[in-house]
Write a protein that holds these residues in place. Structure first.
Motif, PDB file in Angstrom:
ATOM      1  N   SER A  99     -78.400   7.069  -0.533  1.00 37.48           N
ATOM      2  CA  SER A  99     -78.583   7.636   0.987  1.00 37.48           C
ATOM      3  C   SER A  99     -79.268   9.066   0.799  1.00 37.48           C
ATOM      4  O   SER A  99     -80.234   9.407   1.509  1.00 37.48           O
ATOM      5  CB  SER A  99     -77.593   7.519   2.008  1.00 37.48           C
ATOM      6  N   ALA A 100     -78.725   9.811   0.025  1.00 34.86           N
ATOM      7  CA  ALA A 100     -79.200  11.156  -0.220  1.00 34.86           C
ATOM      8  C   ALA A 100     -80.498  11.312  -0.736  1.00 34.86           C
ATOM      9  O   ALA A 100     -81.410  12.094  -0.457  1.00 34.86           O
ATOM     10  CB  ALA A 100     -78.195  12.139  -0.881  1.00 34.86           C
ATOM     11  N   ALA A 150     -82.697   8.874  -0.865  1.00 36.78           N
ATOM     12  CA  ALA A 150     -83.764   8.332   0.323  1.00 36.78           C
ATOM     13  C   ALA A 150     -84.344   9.161   1.147  1.00 36.78           C
ATOM     14  O   ALA A 150     -85.493   9.345   1.307  1.00 36.78           O
ATOM     15  CB  ALA A 150     -83.051   6.927   0.861  1.00 36.78           C
ATOM     16  N   GLN A 151     -83.370  10.003   1.994  1.00 38.32           N
ATOM     17  CA  GLN A 151     -83.699  10.989   2.802  1.00 38.32           C
ATOM     18  C   GLN A 151     -84.588  11.969   2.416  1.00 38.32           C
ATOM     19  O   GLN A 151     -85.801  12.468   3.048  1.00 38.32           O
ATOM     20  CB  GLN A 151     -82.181  11.739   3.420  1.00 38.32           C
ATOM     21  N   LEU A 152     -84.269  12.541   1.200  1.00 35.08           N
ATOM     22  CA  LEU A 152     -85.259  13.712   0.636  1.00 35.08           C
ATOM     23  C   LEU A 152     -86.559  13.242  -0.002  1.00 35.08           C
ATOM     24  O   LEU A 152     -87.478  13.820  -0.346  1.00 35.08           O
ATOM     25  CB  LEU A 152     -84.390  14.700  -0.332  1.00 35.08           C
ATOM     26  N   ILE A 195     -88.033  10.560   1.196  1.00 34.71           N
ATOM     27  CA  ILE A 195     -88.803  10.261   2.411  1.00 34.71           C
ATOM     28  C   ILE A 195     -89.832  11.515   3.043  1.00 34.71           C
ATOM     29  O   ILE A 195     -90.899  11.466   3.363  1.00 34.71           O
ATOM     30  CB  ILE A 195     -87.920   9.436   3.699  1.00 34.71           C
ATOM     31  N   LYS A 196     -89.076  12.623   2.950  1.00 32.33           N
ATOM     32  CA  LYS A 196     -89.269  14.065   3.348  1.00 32.33           C
ATOM     33  C   LYS A 196     -90.298  14.618   2.355  1.00 32.33           C
ATOM     34  O   LYS A 196     -91.128  15.573   2.673  1.00 32.33           O
ATOM     35  CB  LYS A 196     -88.171  15.012   3.469  1.00 32.33           C
ATOM     36  N   PHE A 233     -80.380  17.970   6.317  1.00 33.42           N
ATOM     37  CA  PHE A 233     -79.977  16.656   5.828  1.00 33.42           C
ATOM     38  C   PHE A 233     -78.561  16.211   5.853  1.00 33.42           C
ATOM     39  O   PHE A 233     -78.355  15.050   6.112  1.00 33.42           O
ATOM     40  CB  PHE A 233     -80.607  16.336   4.507  1.00 33.42           C
ATOM     41  N   GLN A 234     -77.679  17.368   5.954  1.00 39.07           N
ATOM     42  CA  GLN A 234     -76.271  17.053   6.194  1.00 39.07           C
ATOM     43  C   GLN A 234     -75.701  18.579   6.654  1.00 39.07           C
ATOM     44  O   GLN A 234     -75.306  19.334   5.957  1.00 39.07           O
ATOM     45  CB  GLN A 234     -75.619  16.661   4.780  1.00 39.07           C
ATOM     46  N   CYS A 290     -83.681  20.353  -4.647  1.00 41.01           N
ATOM     47  CA  CYS A 290     -83.144  19.372  -3.994  1.00 41.01           C
ATOM     48  C   CYS A 290     -82.273  18.426  -5.092  1.00 41.01           C
ATOM     49  O   CYS A 290     -81.175  17.966  -4.602  1.00 41.01           O
ATOM     50  CB  CYS A 290     -84.266  18.531  -3.534  1.00 41.01           C
TER      51      CYS A 290
END
Length: 677
Positions: free
Chosen positions: A191-192, A194-196, A198-199, A220-221, A602
């Motif tokens: 999840s982590a 994927a989030q970064l 995508i950004k 992000f969190q 990141c």
């Protein structure tokens, strides 16, 4: 013909049940039974089941010495050809002999495939039976088996030794993560990333465009702590407070005499100290404190994205304002060598000069924290404690029963770290300013000076002279927990060791202590770590130290990693430009250019987010779902310990209601019993 009643308890974890067949051999002083099948109509040994059996032996074998448990696939399954081994988690056996009271045999072990377990009755007190030849032979065989299963190796020269295992896939089920914990960790990581991803941040090798762009990572969190850090990171009071209650609260010490290589003058600090006082007066009053990152001097640095990185070895002078005023920074020197190219930065300097100097200190604190306070002093040393426990102490030993909750999953997380974090081309090597070589060099340096007193909180607090500095919640909460653990350990030791002689004569205990000394501290006598223990008092302190460092200290220096690093300028993992050698040159643009590149930022933040939160399957300090101790006195001590921790938690939560930034890292329900993340 002798009849025995048997009660078998299967664990509740996912996959704990089995289709395999079980039998037992009862070993007594007058012989042993043949294998006695445990069989009912239908399926036995399902998850969470507790089942009763009656078995018959051709003869009474006398007082029971031990129980052998045998597991084998059903004959029908053998006809189907090779199958994956079927694992079973055995909680315990209870055996009622023809004459006498029920005997409890704690197990709490996985048995994978066909094989056997040998169980001793749960009472940990030494008895006449311990000297029986059959038990002596069994102990020798078990010792050899344990030491073959858990072998030592040197991972890096000068580091504490560790488990000789390459990947977590090679671990046995008794040291691996549970399915729940492994799955949760994997899903959180995906999840982590994927989030970064995508950004568009994970693959960007350049510098950040602005401070506001860095908020993309912060968002992000979010937690209340990350938001507080973001809002206050530039403030002097918050900068100083992190040496008390931040990620690395173990370096600050009272300064009675300024180091010769840190030539701070009265004129420099007068704006903060105010009129009517001086440096000498404040030194004598005990209101000045020093944080010295000198161990970083000359350490090798990394190359990230083809660019060399830089490090500093700063000294920071702090002032405790009168009354209950804040702790404030007075002066910062970014090297250990004063001179025209190493100015002393002051709060009265230009905003960006002063902020850049503080950020260099924060970067130094990141390196020392991650390499030494976190990795070395908790993870690596705790692995030594765990391995020595598993190798030297039989499961029936009172110290094994006391320490086993603090061994849970440590071998898994440390093996995983050697796979994914502290190995070439992984997170530490590709994204931190020191890289793996610099981390290794720091650990080697620290090992040469690491002292037993650093691991014993009361002695460490006294040695640093920080007994009375206000608002030091790491000290306040840590001392309460140390005291609770020490009292509990003292009671348990008192039950099983009636005298100092009983400590000296326990060969398994002494082998455990020697192995920690030789494998963990590399036999270095100057460390002050005992190589043997002579008294009950020394044993209580030693075991308290082990438990505290495997639980509370790791929580204090590990649980807040994401809180303090999510806003990256507060604790940058690397610096891309060298430390300033003069004043008046800093600017917003230069400040941003000094911070680590986007991808490295990141990479580290994701790792610290994963390492800051237990991925499920938790066991807080003081919880004992596995009943290794069967004596009533031990159970009463456990209950008293739990009550003591509950009162500490209540006190902490009442105190935290009055804090703008609550200190939660040593709240007992939030402290994991072992290092498992």
């Amino acid at each position: 013909m002798a009849k025995y009643r048997v009660r078998v308890s299967t664990g509740e974890a996912f996959g704990a049940g089995t289709w395999d067949k079980m039998s037992i051999t009862i070993v007594g002083t007058q012989g042993e039974t043949p294998r006695l099948p445990l069989d009912h109509l239908g399926k036995e040994f399902t998850v969470g089941a507790e089942e009763d059996f009656e078995v018959k032996s051709p003869q009474d074998v006398g007082p029971v010495l031990l129980l052998r448990v045998h597991k084998a696939p059903p004959a029908l399954l053998l006809l189907l050809g090779p199958l994956a081994p079927d694992a079973w988690f055995c909680r315990s056996f209870q055996l009622t002999p023809p004459r006498g009271s029920p005997l409890r045999f704690p197990a709490y072990q996985w048995l994978e495939g066909a094989g056997s377990l040998v169980l001793r009755e749960g009472a940990a007190k030494v008895s006449w039976a311990d000297h029986h030849p059959k038990l002596q032979q069994q102990r020798r065989e078990e010792l050899q088996a344990r030491q073959e299963m858990y072998r030592w190796k040197t991972y890096q020269p000068g580091w504490p030794h560790c488990l000789d295992m390459e990947t977590v896939k090679d671990l046995d089920l008794n040291t691996k993560y549970s399915v729940v914990k492994s799955t949760n960790l994997y899903l959180r990581a995906q999840s982590a990333f994927a989030q970064l991803k995508i950004k568009g941040l994970l693959d960007r090798k350049g510098s950040w465009r602005s401070l506001s762009e860095m908020e993309m990572v912060l968002n992000f969190q979010k937690t209340p702590a990350t938001e507080y850090v973001f809002e206050h990171w530039q403030e002097d009071a918050f900068f100083a407070s992190q040496f008390l209650n931040g990620l690395n609260p173990v370096l600050i010490h009272r300064c009675r005499r300024l180091p010769e290589n840190f030539p701070v003058t009265d004129a420099m600090v007068a704006p903060v100290l105010g009129p009517g006082t001086s440096l000498q007066a404040e030194l004598e009053r005990g209101s000045l404190f020093l944080v010295d990152h000198g161990i970083l001097s000359g350490v090798r640095t990394n190359v990230i994205n083809g660019r060399p990185q830089f490090s500093a070895a700063p000294m920071t002078l702090l002032y405790q304002c009168p009354g209950h005023g804040p702790l404030l920074p007075l002066a910062i020197q970014l090297s250990q060598t004063p001179g025209p190219n190493s100015p002393i930065f002051l709060p009265s300097d230009d905003k960006w000069d002063w902020l850049l100097a503080k950020t260099w200190v924060r970067n130094a604190d990141f390196s020392v924290h991650e390499a030494l306070t976190h990795l070395l002093q908790t993870h690596l040393l705790s692995e030594v404690f765990v391995l020595a426990t598993l190798r030297q102490l039989p499961r029936c030993h009172p110290l094994f029963k006391l320490l086993v909750p603090h061994t849970r999953y440590t071998l898994h997380i440390n093996t995983l770290a050697r796979e994914l974090l502290i190995t070439p081309k992984r997170v530490v090597d590709r994204s931190t300013g020191l890289g793996l070589r610099g981390f290794s060099e720091l650990i080697q340096r620290s090992m040469e000076q690491l002292n037993y007193s650093v691991l014993c909180l009361p002695e460490d607090i006294r040695a640093r002279g920080v007994e009375d500095i206000p608002g030091y919640y790491y000290r306040d909460d840590g001392m309460q927990i140390w005291g609770a653990v020490e009292h509990f350990v003292s009671e348990i030791i008192g039950i099983y060791y009636p005298s100092d002689v009983s400590v000296r004569d326990d060969s398994e205990l002494q082998a455990w202590v020697w192995e920690i000394f030789s494998k963990g501290f590399l036999g270095r006598e100057s460390s002050g770590l005992p190589s043997s223990l002579e008294t009950r008092e020394a044993l209580v302190q030693y075991v308290t130290m082990v438990i505290f460092n495997c639980s509370a200290k790791h929580s204090a220096v590990g649980s807040g990693q994401f809180d303090y690093c999510a806003w990256m300028p507060n604790l940058p993992p690397s610096m891309q430009l060298p430390p300033p050698t003069s004043k008046g040159q800093a600017s917003l643009e230069g400040f941003i250019a000094t911070l680590p590149p986007v991808n490295a930022s990141c990479d580290v933040i994701i790792a610290l987010w994963l390492l800051s939160k237990e991925p499920g399957d938790q066991r807080p300090l003081g919880t004992y779902p596995e009943e290794h101790f069967t004596e009533e006195a031990s159970r009463q001590s456990i209950a008293a310990f739990q009550s003591h921790l509950a009162q500490i938690s209540q006190d902490i939560r009442v105190r935290n209601q009055g804090l703008v930034l609550p200190y939660t890292y040593l709240d007992p329900p939030l402290i994991e019993s072992s290092i498992s993340i």
